[in-house]
Every structure is written in structure tokens, then in C-alpha cells.
Design a protein around this motif. Structure first.
Motif, PDB file in Angstrom:
ATOM      1  N   LEU A 140      15.908 -33.429 -30.545  1.00  0.00           N
ATOM      2  CA  LEU A 140      15.370 -32.758 -29.380  1.00  0.00           C
ATOM      3  C   LEU A 140      14.493 -31.530 -29.862  1.00  0.00           C
ATOM      4  CD1 LEU A 140      15.306 -32.137 -26.433  1.00  0.00           C
ATOM      5  CD2 LEU A 140      17.250 -30.961 -26.505  1.00  0.00           C
ATOM      6  N   GLU A 141      14.864 -30.920 -30.836  1.00  0.00           N
ATOM      7  CA  GLU A 141      14.039 -29.629 -31.406  1.00  0.00           C
ATOM      8  C   GLU A 141      12.684 -30.089 -31.906  1.00  0.00           C
ATOM      9  OE1 GLU A 141      14.639 -26.775 -31.233  1.00  0.00           O
ATOM     10  OE2 GLU A 141      13.037 -26.188 -32.403  1.00  0.00           O
ATOM     11  N   ASP A 142      12.573 -31.444 -32.423  1.00  0.00           N
ATOM     12  CA  ASP A 142      11.369 -31.724 -33.051  1.00  0.00           C
ATOM     13  C   ASP A 142      10.542 -31.920 -31.883  1.00  0.00           C
ATOM     14  OD1 ASP A 142      12.473 -32.346 -35.541  1.00  0.00           O
ATOM     15  OD2 ASP A 142      12.713 -34.426 -35.238  1.00  0.00           O
ATOM     16  N   LEU A 143      11.019 -32.534 -30.652  1.00  0.00           N
ATOM     17  CA  LEU A 143      10.344 -32.697 -29.742  1.00  0.00           C
ATOM     18  C   LEU A 143       9.765 -31.363 -28.982  1.00  0.00           C
ATOM     19  CD1 LEU A 143      11.998 -35.788 -28.081  1.00  0.00           C
ATOM     20  CD2 LEU A 143       9.866 -35.777 -28.701  1.00  0.00           C
ATOM     21  N   LEU A 144      10.819 -30.505 -28.985  1.00  0.00           N
ATOM     22  CA  LEU A 144      10.273 -29.051 -28.415  1.00  0.00           C
ATOM     23  C   LEU A 144       9.113 -28.453 -29.190  1.00  0.00           C
ATOM     24  CD1 LEU A 144      13.595 -27.581 -27.329  1.00  0.00           C
ATOM     25  CD2 LEU A 144      12.181 -29.330 -26.083  1.00  0.00           C
ATOM     26  N   LYS A 145       9.286 -28.630 -30.587  1.00  0.00           N
ATOM     27  CA  LYS A 145       8.082 -27.924 -31.402  1.00  0.00           C
ATOM     28  C   LYS A 145       6.705 -28.769 -31.041  1.00  0.00           C
ATOM     29  CE  LYS A 145      10.592 -26.138 -35.302  1.00  0.00           C
ATOM     30  NZ  LYS A 145      11.829 -26.464 -35.405  1.00  0.00           N
ATOM     31  N   VAL A 146       6.714 -29.989 -31.070  1.00  0.00           N
ATOM     32  CA  VAL A 146       5.538 -30.747 -30.802  1.00  0.00           C
ATOM     33  C   VAL A 146       5.120 -30.267 -29.395  1.00  0.00           C
ATOM     34  CG1 VAL A 146       4.792 -32.931 -30.112  1.00  0.00           C
ATOM     35  CG2 VAL A 146       6.111 -32.969 -31.804  1.00  0.00           C
ATOM     36  N   GLN A 147       5.891 -30.166 -28.279  1.00  0.00           N
ATOM     37  CA  GLN A 147       5.352 -29.386 -27.070  1.00  0.00           C
ATOM     38  C   GLN A 147       4.753 -28.201 -27.109  1.00  0.00           C
ATOM     39  OE1 GLN A 147       7.950 -30.867 -23.616  1.00  0.00           O
ATOM     40  NE2 GLN A 147       9.024 -31.826 -25.464  1.00  0.00           N
ATOM     41  N   GLU A 148       5.421 -27.252 -27.850  1.00  0.00           N
ATOM     42  CA  GLU A 148       4.776 -25.954 -27.926  1.00  0.00           C
ATOM     43  C   GLU A 148       3.670 -25.884 -28.765  1.00  0.00           C
ATOM     44  OE1 GLU A 148       8.383 -23.493 -29.014  1.00  0.00           O
ATOM     45  OE2 GLU A 148       8.057 -24.236 -31.327  1.00  0.00           O
ATOM     46  N   GLN A 149       3.579 -26.653 -29.709  1.00  0.00           N
ATOM     47  CA  GLN A 149       2.186 -26.741 -30.578  1.00  0.00           C
ATOM     48  C   GLN A 149       1.166 -27.319 -29.858  1.00  0.00           C
ATOM     49  OE1 GLN A 149       2.844 -28.831 -34.291  1.00  0.00           O
ATOM     50  NE2 GLN A 149       4.738 -27.497 -34.634  1.00  0.00           N
ATOM     51  N   LEU A 150       1.579 -28.270 -29.005  1.00  0.00           N
ATOM     52  CA  LEU A 150       0.321 -28.979 -28.221  1.00  0.00           C
ATOM     53  C   LEU A 150      -0.115 -28.174 -27.369  1.00  0.00           C
ATOM     54  CD1 LEU A 150      -1.182 -31.457 -27.068  1.00  0.00           C
ATOM     55  CD2 LEU A 150       1.346 -32.083 -25.875  1.00  0.00           C
ATOM     56  N   VAL A 151       0.811 -27.418 -26.322  1.00  0.00           N
ATOM     57  CA  VAL A 151       0.549 -26.512 -25.302  1.00  0.00           C
ATOM     58  C   VAL A 151      -0.598 -25.356 -26.008  1.00  0.00           C
ATOM     59  CG1 VAL A 151       1.251 -25.188 -23.604  1.00  0.00           C
ATOM     60  CG2 VAL A 151       1.810 -27.774 -23.706  1.00  0.00           C
ATOM     61  N   SER A 152       0.044 -24.892 -26.912  1.00  0.00           N
ATOM     62  CA  SER A 152      -0.610 -23.595 -27.505  1.00  0.00           C
ATOM     63  C   SER A 152      -1.883 -23.942 -27.977  1.00  0.00           C
ATOM     64  CB  SER A 152       0.122 -23.115 -28.560  1.00  0.00           C
ATOM     65  OG  SER A 152       1.467 -22.535 -28.154  1.00  0.00           O
ATOM     66  N   TYR A 153      -1.957 -25.047 -28.793  1.00  0.00           N
ATOM     67  CA  TYR A 153      -3.538 -25.588 -29.142  1.00  0.00           C
ATOM     68  C   TYR A 153      -4.494 -25.707 -28.054  1.00  0.00           C
ATOM     69  CZ  TYR A 153      -6.482 -28.977 -31.605  1.00  0.00           C
ATOM     70  OH  TYR A 153      -7.810 -29.900 -32.127  1.00  0.00           O
ATOM     71  N   VAL A 154      -3.687 -26.552 -27.120  1.00  0.00           N
ATOM     72  CA  VAL A 154      -4.992 -26.956 -25.994  1.00  0.00           C
ATOM     73  C   VAL A 154      -5.521 -25.664 -25.271  1.00  0.00           C
ATOM     74  CG1 VAL A 154      -5.159 -27.809 -23.415  1.00  0.00           C
ATOM     75  CG2 VAL A 154      -3.884 -29.177 -25.229  1.00  0.00           C
ATOM     76  N   ILE A 155      -4.562 -24.529 -25.121  1.00  0.00           N
ATOM     77  CA  ILE A 155      -4.795 -23.349 -24.462  1.00  0.00           C
ATOM     78  C   ILE A 155      -5.559 -22.557 -25.283  1.00  0.00           C
ATOM     79  CG2 ILE A 155      -3.871 -21.196 -23.735  1.00  0.00           C
ATOM     80  CD1 ILE A 155      -1.714 -22.438 -22.244  1.00  0.00           C
ATOM     81  N   GLN A 156      -5.391 -22.228 -26.619  1.00  0.00           N
ATOM     82  CA  GLN A 156      -6.182 -21.490 -27.448  1.00  0.00           C
ATOM     83  C   GLN A 156      -7.747 -21.891 -27.484  1.00  0.00           C
ATOM     84  OE1 GLN A 156      -5.423 -18.492 -28.073  1.00  0.00           O
ATOM     85  NE2 GLN A 156      -3.531 -19.002 -27.354  1.00  0.00           N
ATOM     86  N   ASN A 157      -7.926 -23.343 -27.733  1.00  0.00           N
ATOM     87  CA  ASN A 157      -9.186 -23.996 -27.900  1.00  0.00           C
ATOM     88  C   ASN A 157      -9.881 -23.804 -26.449  1.00  0.00           C
ATOM     89  OD1 ASN A 157      -9.555 -24.903 -30.662  1.00  0.00           O
ATOM     90  ND2 ASN A 157      -7.570 -25.828 -30.261  1.00  0.00           N
ATOM     91  N   THR A 158      -9.106 -24.056 -25.295  1.00  0.00           N
ATOM     92  CA  THR A 158      -9.838 -24.053 -24.011  1.00  0.00           C
ATOM     93  C   THR A 158     -10.304 -22.711 -23.594  1.00  0.00           C
ATOM     94  OG1 THR A 158      -8.196 -25.897 -23.373  1.00  0.00           O
ATOM     95  CG2 THR A 158      -9.381 -24.463 -21.527  1.00  0.00           C
ATOM     96  N   ILE A 159      -9.432 -21.701 -23.888  1.00  0.00           N
ATOM     97  CA  ILE A 159      -9.976 -20.102 -23.612  1.00  0.00           C
ATOM     98  C   ILE A 159     -11.115 -19.975 -24.417  1.00  0.00           C
ATOM     99  CG2 ILE A 159      -7.714 -19.570 -22.444  1.00  0.00           C
ATOM    100  CD1 ILE A 159      -7.087 -17.780 -24.830  1.00  0.00           C
ATOM    101  N   ARG A 160     -11.026 -20.427 -25.925  1.00  0.00           N
ATOM    102  CA  ARG A 160     -12.389 -20.019 -26.560  1.00  0.00           C
ATOM    103  C   ARG A 160     -13.533 -20.657 -25.965  1.00  0.00           C
ATOM    104  NH1 ARG A 160     -11.261 -22.493 -30.910  1.00  0.00           N
ATOM    105  NH2 ARG A 160     -12.781 -24.078 -30.422  1.00  0.00           N
ATOM    106  N   GLU A 161     -13.498 -21.904 -25.794  1.00  0.00           N
ATOM    107  CA  GLU A 161     -14.682 -22.966 -25.595  1.00  0.00           C
ATOM    108  C   GLU A 161     -15.227 -22.547 -24.066  1.00  0.00           C
ATOM    109  OE1 GLU A 161     -14.816 -26.995 -26.387  1.00  0.00           O
ATOM    110  OE2 GLU A 161     -14.752 -26.494 -28.441  1.00  0.00           O
TER     111      GLU A 161
END
Ligand code: ATP
Ligand code: MG
Length: 435
Positions: free
Chosen positions: A227-248
Motif C-alpha cells: 500500500l505504501e508503494d502505491l501511495l508514493k506513486v500517487q503523490e509523485q504522479l500528482v506532484s509531477y503533473v501539478i508542477q509541470n502544469t503550473i510552469r507550462e
């Protein structure tokens, strides 16, 4: 060669002749000149000035091709550049009854979405959406997950029968998929970590600002995860999408007046809150939940978290939180029971901050053939309808799990949209299937 308006608006073009294609966005006819604000096919605008006789027939949304010299004029709207028109080619003179003006009701804008898509607000949202989808995909590709495609026409319910769309499939009954999950599960045995981006369909019967009948579902599934692996994937994915989106998409977010100060700080880790603790917090805040008969009562262990509860938990937080360990009774049959905590599921939902509510849901899947068959029966479902799915537990079952993210839920948070209908070009809801 035609150029877009964003390109024209640069010092390099001053004094040069350009050709711009687009539509009449705003129009001001004076005695001698017509001032035409032209919108190009990516939503950018530039003012073009013509002698009135040349432009007399123009109407709002007429499609035109302008050739002229780029000049700088501080009075010109949208950046101080303008085109002194030499030639005007008209493709189509739009009817004078164009229904979208400066002010109209939300309802009319939804009825006329095919035209409202030309509004700059809609263009800004569409661009942000394209970027969110782009980085959602990129995260998985760059992290070594394989993209797969699951069918949309299916036989089995994933999320419960009440939101199924039935369909006549030749001589039998089938449904529109509510989630690709069961199919992704079948693929991990030979393809490893997989993901898909497909529409999911839910016959949501209530009018809400965060449910669509058709939404874009980004789903992932992997073997041998915790479960912890899955939570890490989700927080990385969401952070990555947000940081790149607010930049572009800084310009588009600014156009929508979205303050991005808090979004800039979105990075792992996200807080993990147990379901028990979540219930305690909601109780301590005195939030009452509404029962089916309309009466109110205190929230208790075993209740699902509705939007009011989710808002209470996140109204003062600036980063998403995970609520972990829901009771099995309020989660679907496939959620794996926590062996250390009977009755509790190894599942978690990610709640967006500021009351935007659930944006992802996932966890470990029950991998034991006996337990999952019991759970299917307990929910009043027919194990025969899941025979192929049960094969996955019969032949080489492994611990595995995954999650689903609603693109429009994420979009709603990123763009600070009041209603989820504003995050998708052509929303589908209980009361709307056109345009
Ligand atoms: P909710 O409790 O908010 O209805 P759910 O528990 O039905 O959500 P899941 O079945 O877990 O949601 O679906 C996974 C994700 O898909 C959700 O976290 C959400 O982001 C998104 N989602 C679910 N239903 C809808 C819908 N009707 N419209 C838009 N997105 C949805
Ligand atoms: Mg739901």
C-alpha cells in the motif's frame, strides 16, 4: 504562410507583412475604420484595422484571413500590437444572431458548448487539460510503466450496480465500463506495472458539482506492491503533473485568476490519516451527516466520507491528504483485508486540499481465491459473472494493487473550478447528453 497571433506580437515583426487566419472576436466599426479583434485557432487575439469599406460586411465570428503590416500602438488591446490591414479574405460571414455575447447564463453556455468552446476561458481550460493529460502520461512512461488499453464494453460491475449504464450488445446485455481495473489486473501477470487512460461511465443519479456520467480515468495496477508503494506513486504522479502544469500553463492559470502560490508547494510526502482518526476529527468539529430521510446525526465509525466530511478534513490544508484503512463494509469486494486489522481494508483515497474532495482511490486487491469469492457473494453479486477475474486468483495469484485518478477531479482543483462540468469540453450528466 499564416502565423499565429502570439508569434506576431514580437518586436521582430514590426514593419513586416504577415498573414493571420482566424475569426472576428470583437468588432468596432467607426466612420473611417473598422477595428477587428481577430482570434486565431489557438485562442490568441490581435487587433487588425481596416478601412471601413473593406470590412463593412463583417460580423462576430466571421472567418477571415488578414494580410497587413505589424505595427506597435499603445492603444491596441492585448499587448499593444496591431495589424494595419491590406487585404481581407472572407471565408464565411457568420449569422448575425451569434448566441454568445458578454453575459449569459451558465445554462445557455452549456446548451451552446459547441460555440462556447471559442471563449477564451474555455481555451485556457482546454490547454491546461492537454498539459495535465500530457504529464500524466509522461510520468508513467518515464517511470517504466506500460500503457495498455482495456475494453469499454464489459459484462461485470466494478463499482456497484446502481451506477451501471446498460447497453444492448447484439443479443445480450452488457455495460459501459465504470473502471478498467479488473482488466489491468489481468495484464500485470505478463506486462508488469501497467496504466491506461480511458473513459469511465457512471450513471450518477444526483446532481453534484463533482460527478460526471463520463469521465477520463487514469488507472494503474502493479504486481508485488505494498500500500505504501502505491501511495508514493500517487503523490509523485500528482506532484509531477501539478508542477509541470503550473510552469507550462502559467499564462492560462493567470487568465483564469487561479492563485498558484499553494500549488507551487505541492510535493511529496502527503499526510496519511487513518480512517478512524478522520472520523474522530469530523466528530470533534461537530459536523452532522444527513440521513436518507433528511434527518441529521453525528458521524460514526462505518460511515463513508461524503463531500461534507471531505471538506471538513481538508478545508485548512494546502496539500492533499491520504485517508487510509477504510472499513471493508464501505469499500468494493476486491479491496484486500488488512491481516493485522480485521475488517479494515488496505485501501486509501487521496483528498485534494480546500474541500475539492477525493481525486484518487486505490489500494491492494484481495488475492486469495476463497476470500474474494466470499466477498463477491456477501455483496449479493454472482461469482459466475466474475469467473475470468477469479481465474487470476487461481493461476499464480500475487499480491498486487493499483489506483484510479479522475482527470476532471484533478482539473477542478488545479483550475479552481466551481463545477466539474467546466473542466471538460462536452460534459455528460444526468440532465445533459447534448451537444
Ligand atoms: P465518489 O465517492 O467521489 O463518488 P468513487 O468512490 O465512486 O468516488 P472510485 O470508484 O474510487 O470513485 O473512482 C476512482 C476515481 O475516479 C475517484 O477518486 C474520482 O477521482 C474519479 N471519479 C469517480 N466517479 C466520478 C465521476 N462520476 N465523475 C468524475 N470523476 C469520478
Ligand atoms: Mg462514486
Amino acid at each position: 504562410m499564416s502565423v499565429r497571433t502570439s508569434e506576431v506580437k514580437s518586436l521582430d515583426y514590426i514593419g513586416k507583412e504577415v498573414m493571420v487566419r482566424g475569426w472576428v472576436y470583437r468588432l468596432r466599426k467607426q466612420k473611417e475604420n473598422a477595428f477587428v479583434l481577430v482570434r486565431d485557432d489557438r485562442g490568441g487575439v490581435i487587433q487588425c484595422v481596416f478601412p471601413i469599406d473593406k470590412a463593412a460586411s463583417l460580423t462576430i465570428e466571421s472567418s477571415i484571413e488578414v494580410t497587413g503590416i505589424v505595427t506597435q500602438d499603445a492603444r491596441a488591446p492585448e499587448g499593444g500590437y496591431e495589424i494595419k490591414g491590406k487585404n481581407l479574405k472572407i471565408y464565411n460571414i457568420a449569422g448575425t444572431d451569434y448566441p454568445i455575447g458578454e453575459y449569459q447564463s451558465e445554462e445557455l453556455l452549456l446548451d451552446k458548448r459547441h460555440l462556447a468552446m471559442r471563449m477564451r476561458k474555455m481555451v485556457a481550460i482546454a490547454k491546461i487539460r492537454a498539459t495535465v493529460l500530457d504529464y500524466g502520461r509522461r510520468w508513467f512512461v518515464e517511470s517504466g510503466w506500460m500503457e495498455v488499453t482495456a475494453p469499454i464494453i464489459v459484462k461485470g460491475a466494478v463499482e456497484g450496480g446502481s451506477t451501471l449504464f446498460k447497453l444492448k450488445y447484439f443479443n445480450e446485455e452488457a455495460y459501459l465500463s465504470q473502471s478498467a481495473q479488473l482488466y489491468l489486473e489481468a495484464m500485470i501477470f505478463s506486462l508488469g506495472p501497467v496504466w491506461s487512460l480511458t473513459p469511465s461511465f457512471r450513471a450518477e443519479r444526483s446532481r453534484t458539482i463533482r460527478h460526471l456520467a463520463e469521465f477520463s480515468h487514469l488507472e494503474a495496477e502493479a504486481p508485488w506492491v505494498t500500500l505504501e508503494d502505491l501511495l508514493k506513486v500517487q503523490e509523485q504522479l500528482v506532484s509531477y503533473v501539478i508542477q509541470n502544469t503550473i510552469r507550462e500553463r502559467a499564462a492560462e492559470l493567470a487568465y483564469l485568476r487561479r492563485d498558484i502560490v499553494e500549488l507551487k508547494k505541492i510535493e511529496p510526502p502527503f499526510e496519511r490519516l487513518t480512517y478512524e482518526k478522520a472520523i474522530e476529527i469530523i466528530k470533534s468539529k461537530g459536523l452532522m451527516i444527513t440521513q436518507e430521510d433528511g434527518s441529521k446525526r453525528e458521524i460514526q465509525f462505518g460511515d463513508d466520507l461524503n463531500i461534507d466530511s471531505e471538506r471538513e478534513l481538508t478545508k485548512n490544508v494546502t496539500k492533499p491528504i491520504f485517508v487510509v484503512g477504510y472499513p471493508l463494509s464501505i469499500k468494493p469486494f476486491y479491496v484486500k483485508e488488512n491481516p493485522q486489522h480485521r475488517g479494515n481494508g488496505l485501501a486509501a483515497d487521496m483528498l485534494a486540499p480546500r474541500g475539492f474532495g477525493e481525486i484518487t482511490s486505490g489500494g491492494l486487491r484481495e488475492d486469495n481465491i476463497v476470500s474474494i469469492t466470499e466477498r463477491i457473494k456477501k455483496e449479493g453479486l454472482d461469482p459466475a459473472a466474475y469467473d475470468w477475474y477469479l481465474d487470476l486468483r487461481n493461476y499464480g495469484s500475487v499480491p498486487h494493487g493499483g489506483f484510479g485518478l479522475g482527470i476532471e477531479r484533478l482539473m477542478r482543483w488545479i483550475t479552481n473550478a466551481e463545477d466539474i462540468k467546466d473542466t471538460v469540453p462536452f460534459p455528460r450528466t444526468i440532465s445533459r447528453v447534448t451537444p
